[in-house]
Design an enzyme around this catalytic site. Structure first.
Site, PDB file in Angstrom:
ATOM      1  N   ALA A   1      27.434  62.006 -49.225  1.00  0.00           N
ATOM      2  CA  ALA A   1      26.593  63.182 -49.033  1.00  0.00           C
ATOM      3  C   ALA A   1      26.987  64.289 -50.005  1.00  0.00           C
ATOM      4  CB  ALA A   1      26.706  63.670 -47.587  1.00  0.00           C
ATOM      5  N   GLY A   2      28.269  64.616 -50.046  1.00  0.00           N
ATOM      6  CA  GLY A   2      28.731  65.720 -50.881  1.00  0.00           C
ATOM      7  C   GLY A   2      28.491  65.483 -52.362  1.00  0.00           C
TER       8      GLY A   2
ATOM      9  N   ARG B   1      26.352  48.057 -31.996  1.00  0.00           N
ATOM     10  CA  ARG B   1      27.793  48.257 -31.939  1.00  0.00           C
ATOM     11  C   ARG B   1      28.305  48.701 -30.578  1.00  0.00           C
ATOM     12  NH1 ARG B   1      28.531  51.137 -37.851  1.00  0.00           N
ATOM     13  NH2 ARG B   1      28.158  49.214 -39.010  1.00  0.00           N
TER      14      ARG B   1
END
Lengths: 638, 248, 234
Positions: free
Chosen positions: A44-45, A331
């Site tokens: 993301a960054g 999960r």
């Protein structure tokens, strides 16, 4: 406080297009006048920093590792989802959206998830253009595989290293911008506080981990892409350095923390081997495509070598309980099923905390070479850690904390309740609801960074028009002072216990009381113990060395101090949410068959918590979740 | 088991360094090498001493943050294994283990076992990318990539940037690292447009950083945790020759 | 990008110079051996061959100049690269253990130095025919065969009949071949003319060629020490 998610009107499928048109733009020539701080250099960054710099903004990017290429997104193995429908198996944007909302147990924001599914296709295009070496068919076209929680094959992958390859793609795009001078990179620099000036987020205080120097950085907006808080549990599949500090300190400055109790426990991790364990290692969920999960039917068979348990005495419990999804059940469901059989005393391996993941059938059917081609690196990794050969004996797996769906609250524009503070990737709460499906984390991180934030941040700049303060502003001075005081405080304790031992104790407490299954009494106990432990920490932690150079003990102690505070909010949320959904399972709320029982009437909402002061319970703000297109059904994978 | 460690300690780049001997007691077979060091550090902290500084992050062999030259071999000499994935079952009770940092002029020492590998970042910044700005991409299937090409590119792209190739090379050469990135991008059709400029820029930056030269000893591929092949260096040499002859 | 700077200043360019010069010198080593092996055909053949080379100075000197230039380039690139290599690791490891590399590959500089010293001796010994260093006390220039040509056959037989001289030749050639066992394949790597398919073959071929060259070269002093040619001279 009114939590306005700012969801655009109109039909679901047109919201994002309409919103893109409605948002204000910043003139290309004016963009360079805006400075953006991006904290974190993961998917993301890095993708946000690169994309914002490409647009013309002046970007400063911070990461605590020695290079932006090392962010923990790199460890994602399995793949990334997209609604390309290249396999002609009935996939569509709507199906990806629906699977994600359903997978999240109807606790995510409809409009956000739909947008995520829409841009998923652009991500694959972008990454292929960047040179991400996705797996290919002999035709040269892209290959797909299937993943948990979906009945279509929509996962793109690069061997078992998809996260690495996607991150390197973003890192390379970021590197290009660094070479062009549009991004200033600050590696080995940790954000220690957020600076809010007159209600708008205008900068950060950071510490250079090599020199200990504390510096203030002013900007027009701050973007946090600092990942999740899984390491609150001490043992998790996160990297050693992953921490909650950036988001927690933002929370202490007024940003709301949403749904912290939604923690994902991943079913296929290598079991704990002893007290010394520093972290847990995940084996990609993709293994469940070809591996079969089982335990012996009878307790007495558990100590036997697996080869001596005949087929008829094996319980393939996922196939038995969830015939239509089988070993590919989501999960949360798979993890809980593993816990259940282990609680019944049918677990295998040391301490009875493990289940088998068996490839014998697949090897018989496809040959060892095909399995090696698909998962070779995972088998190698398993052998390195356990000393066992997964081709010959079934692997042993056990659930472990893996991902955190909760995070800082953001609106549709990915902006938190603090104007000018944007939160992207795992650090925000927005897209996965109460449970994240496999191969969706990479999708969300890149969607936020490449295709959403670059639009919405411009809208903020064009509409807010708040001048950037200088770092000599009193708010910066005050924050700097606070940071220095905290560091001096940590160094002054000189107690008897290491930060690791205290962190381990906190983690154990959370795992037992707020892990795979939670109940009111356990959470109350945790809420009583955490403040005690925090007190113990501040009285008795031992941090050697000083603050003027590289001091890993000090860095770590600072992060543990934040885990100690944040853990309490996590438990408050878990206690407050009197229902079971996704990764949050409250034992009081289950069906007769032991499945999660949601309470849509009372809890179809986002719980966003406002920090008060040390020792005071956080204040709850609720954002109702309104489903316009999707009918909230009981989640069934039977 | 019990081990004796001879660890390089150095306060900072300017201070003189030395080997310090310490004991690692009750080490278990299932511990990773770094977990063993964690235990040693806990012990040092308990005795009020400064712990050994070493880099690590993901601890699953993919981030490339961990380093350590263990008994003279970067990452300890287990094939295809980074230090964080090296387990103590490969050591014997009573053994003395020497632990040193990566040694290269281009990787200045930071503290104890930590070095600065930003030279690698600068090499990538010089040209280790495809200039595809966000949003401008065609459909991912518009450009097909033959499977063997994609596989070869992936083999090269697997590099984790740990720097073991530099650490083991008798010349402290970064050729394997640079060749891996050049090959990954130059092999793919998407990377062809910038092929010549890329190899030229990256090699120039590599030379500027003060790495040594390749003498084809092949020790780099022997210690590479991702087993990246020396053949990529030949490919880079070829690409560089072509770029040079084209005179671009 | 400047062609000259790319080749003479960059690390890869210097390796190209080393590889190309090495390749040509290697071809010379092969040709030289084929020429010299004529000693086993008898005096007539080797003397005629030597005379052919020595009397055609239009060919002899250009070849010599080229060979000298190649040696200069080879040594210059080796020196420049080695100095950079030394500088690239200012602090050595305390416990360095080699891994994955051959002995030959690690000792190219050392073997190169000794081979260079050997070549100087060889040139003084048989080309310049300096009397003081042949350890036999005889003047090789005075050896004339019945046709009035320089008696090269006799020079070789007399020259190698000294055990010390032959031993130094065997050592020199041995190190040359060690050098080539790595260099002959490595030059393909440096030029980029190697890939996964050719690599095994080239590595193997380099070793085979090195061994063959070694056997070929030492066959002459060994045969002479064992008595070859003595009868013919008598």
């Amino acid at each position: 406080m009114n939590l306005d998610a700012k969801i655009p009107g109109g039909p679901l499928s047109q919201k994002w297009d309409k919103h893109r048109f409605d948002m204000k733009l910043v003139n290309p020539a004016n963009k360079r006048k805006f400075e953006v701080i991006v904290v974190g250099s993961g998917l993301a960054g890095a993708s946000a920093a690169a994309s914002l710099a490409e647009l013309g903004y002046c970007v400063k990017c911070f990461c605590f590792q020695d290079s932006p290429r090392r962010a923990h997104s790199i460890a994602a193995q399995g793949g990334i989802n997209a609604a390309k429908n290249y396999q002609n198996d009935g996939d569509s944007v709507f199906r990806l959206f629906y699977d994600t909302v359903k997978g999240g147990d109807f606790r995510s924001r409809e409009a956000n998830v739909y947008r995520l599914a829409q841009v998923s296709n652009n991500i694959i295009d972008q990454c292929a253009a960047q040179g991400v070496p996705f797996a290919r068919e002999y035709s040269g076209l892209l290959a797909n595989r299937s993943f948990g929680g979906a009945q279509v094959s929509r996962t793109f992958y690069a061997r078992g290293q998809t996260g690495q390859q996607l991150l390197l793609g973003a890192y390379q795009a970021l590197s290009r911008q660094i070479s062009l001078g549009t991004v200033q990179m600050f590696p080995r620099t940790e954000m220690l506080d957020l600076v809010v000036v007159q209600g708008h987020t205008k900068g950060i205080i950071a510490r250079n981990l090599l020199t200990g120097e504390i510096t203030a950085h002013a900007a027009d907006a701050v973007v946090l892409g600092t990942g999740g808080y899984g390491n609150t549990f001490f043992l998790s599949t996160n990297a050693k350095g992953c921490n909650v500090s950036a988001t927690w300190r933002a929370c202490k400055k007024g940003a709301f923390f949403a749904n912290p109790c939604y923690t994902q426990i991943h079913p296929t991790c290598i079991p704990v081997s002893g007290e010394h364990q520093s972290k847990l290692t995940l084996m990609s969920e993709s293994l469940r495509n070809d591996g079969r999960v089982w335990v012996p039917k009878r307790k007495e068979d558990c100590p036997k070598p697996p080869g001596l348990v005949p087929e008829s005495d094996r319980d393939y419990y996922l196939e038995r309980k969830y015939p239509s999804f089988g070993n590919l059940a989501p999960r949360d469901i798979s993890s809980r099923a593993a816990k259940e059989v282990c609680d019944e005393g049918r677990g295998i391996g040391p301490g009875g905390l493990g289940v088998y993941l068996d490839f014998a059938d697949s090897i018989k059917r496809l040959g060892e070479n095909v399995i090696r081609e698909r998962y070779g690196n995972l088998f190698d990794m398993y052998e390195k850690i356990t000393g066992e050969n997964g081709y010959k004996v079934p692997m042993r797996i056990y659930p472990a904390v893996h991902y955190t769906m909760g995070g800082l609250w953001v609106d549709y524009n990915l902006m938190s309740n603090l104007p000018g503070l944007f939160v992207i990737g795992e650090a925000n709460f927005s897209d996965h609801g109460a449970n994240r499906l496999g191969a969706s984390a990479l999708m969300q991180g890149l969607a936020d960074g490449y295709f959403i934030l670059p639009y919405t941040i411009g809208h903020y700049f064009a509409s807010a028009k708040i001048p950037r303060p200088s770092v000599s502003d009193p708010e910066f001075k005050k924050s700097e002072e606070d940071v220095r005081n905290t560091i001096s405080k940590l160094l002054a304790v000189r107690g008897k216990r290491t930060a690791t031992s205290l962190h381990r104790e906190l983690g154990k407490l959370l795992w037992e009381r707020c892990g795979m299954a939670r109940n009111e009494a356990g959470l109350q106990t945790a809420l009583k113990r955490i403040p005690e432990l925090r007190e113990e920490f501040w009285k008795n932690v031992n941090v050697t060395g000083g603050s003027g150079d590289l001091n890993q003990a000090l860095e770590y102690a600072g992060r543990v101090a934040d885990f100690m505070e944040f853990a309490e909010m996590l438990c408050f949320d878990a206690l407050h949410r009197r229902e079971s959904c996704g990764g949050h399972f409250r034992e009081e709320f289950q069906t007769a068959e032991g499945e999660a029982r949601r309470d849509d009437e009372n809890f179809a909402c986002v719980a966003a918590w406002e920090y008060q002061s040390p020792g005071r319970a956080p204040v709850l703000h609720e954002e109702p979740l309104v489903y316009e297109e999707v009918h909230m059904s009981t989640r069934s994978y039977k | 088991m019990n081990l004796t460690l001879k660890v390089w300690r150095q306060k900072d780049a300017a201070a003189p360094g030395h080997f310090e001997t310490c004991q690692a007691r009750d080490v278990l077979q299932d511990m990773s090498f770094l977990e063993m060091l964690d235990v040693v550090n806990e012990d040092l902290l308990a005795r009020g001493k400064e712990p050994i500084a070493f880099d690590s992050d993901c601890r699953e062999g993919i981030c490339g943050m961990c380093s350590l030259v263990i008994n003279g071999i970067p990452h300890g000499g287990q094939r295809g294994t980074a230090t964080c994935q090296l387990h103590m079952r490969h050591f014997k009770d009573g053994e003395t283990i020497t632990i040193e940092p990566w040694r290269a002029k281009a990787f200045p020492l930071v503290k104890d076992l930590i070095v600065n590998r930003s030279a690698f970042d600068r090499i990538i910044q010089a040209g280790g990318f495809i200039s595809a700005y966000t949003g401008g991409a065609p459909d991912a299937n518009a450009i097909t990539v033959p499977k063997p090409t994609a596989d070869a590119a992936m083999d090269a792209a697997a590099c984790i940037g740990c720097g073991a190739c530099v650490a083991v090379c008798k010349n402290a050469s970064a050729m394997l690292f640079v060749a891996a990135k050049v090959s990954h991008l130059n092999l793919l059709p998407q990377g062809k447009a910038e092929k010549d400029k890329r190899v030229w820029s990256m090699v120039s930056q590599m030379d500027k950083e003060g790495f040594g030269n390749c003498t084809v000893t092949a020790s780099c591929e022997a210690v590479c945790p991702k087993e990246i092949s020396l053949n990529f260096i030949a490919k880079m040499n070829r690409d560089y020759a072509i770029a040079t002859l084209k005179g671009e | 990008m400047n062609l000259f700077a790319n080749i003479f200043k960059s690390s890869l360019g210097k390796k190209y110079i080393m590889a190309v010069s090495g390749c040509l010198l290697c071809l010379f080593v092969v040709a030289h051996l084929i020429g010299n092996l004529q000693v086993f055909l008898g005096q007539e053949y080797i003397d005629r061959y030597g005379n052919l080379l020595q009397t055609n100075i239009e060919i002899l000197w250009p070849v010599r100049v080229i060979l000298i230039a190649l040696v200069v380039l080879h040594i210059w690139s080796a020196a420049a690269l080695s100095l950079e290599n030394k500088a690239a690791r200012p602090v050595e490891y305390a416990a360095y253990r080699p891994i994955g590399s051959s002995y030959a590959s690690r000792t190219m500089l050392m073997s190169g130095f000794i081979v260079f010293a050997f070549i100087i001796y060889h040139l003084l010994h048989f080309t310049a025919q300096v009397r003081y260093i042949n350890l036999t006390g005889q003047n090789f220039k005075a050896f004339i065969d019945p046709q009035g040509r320089h008696n090269i056959f006799k020079m070789m037989v007399v020259g190698f009949s000294n055990g010390w001289v032959s031993a130094f030749y065997i050592l020199g050639v041995g190190l040359l071949c060690l050098h080539l066992s790595h260099g002959a394949s490595s030059m393909f790597q440096s030029m980029g003319w190697r890939n996964a398919t050719y690599r095994k073959f080239l590595d193997g071929a380099a070793r085979v060629v090195a061994v063959l060259l070694f056997l070929g070269y030492i066959s002459i002093p060994v045969a002479i020490l064992l008595g070859y040619g003595k009868a013919a001279l008598r």
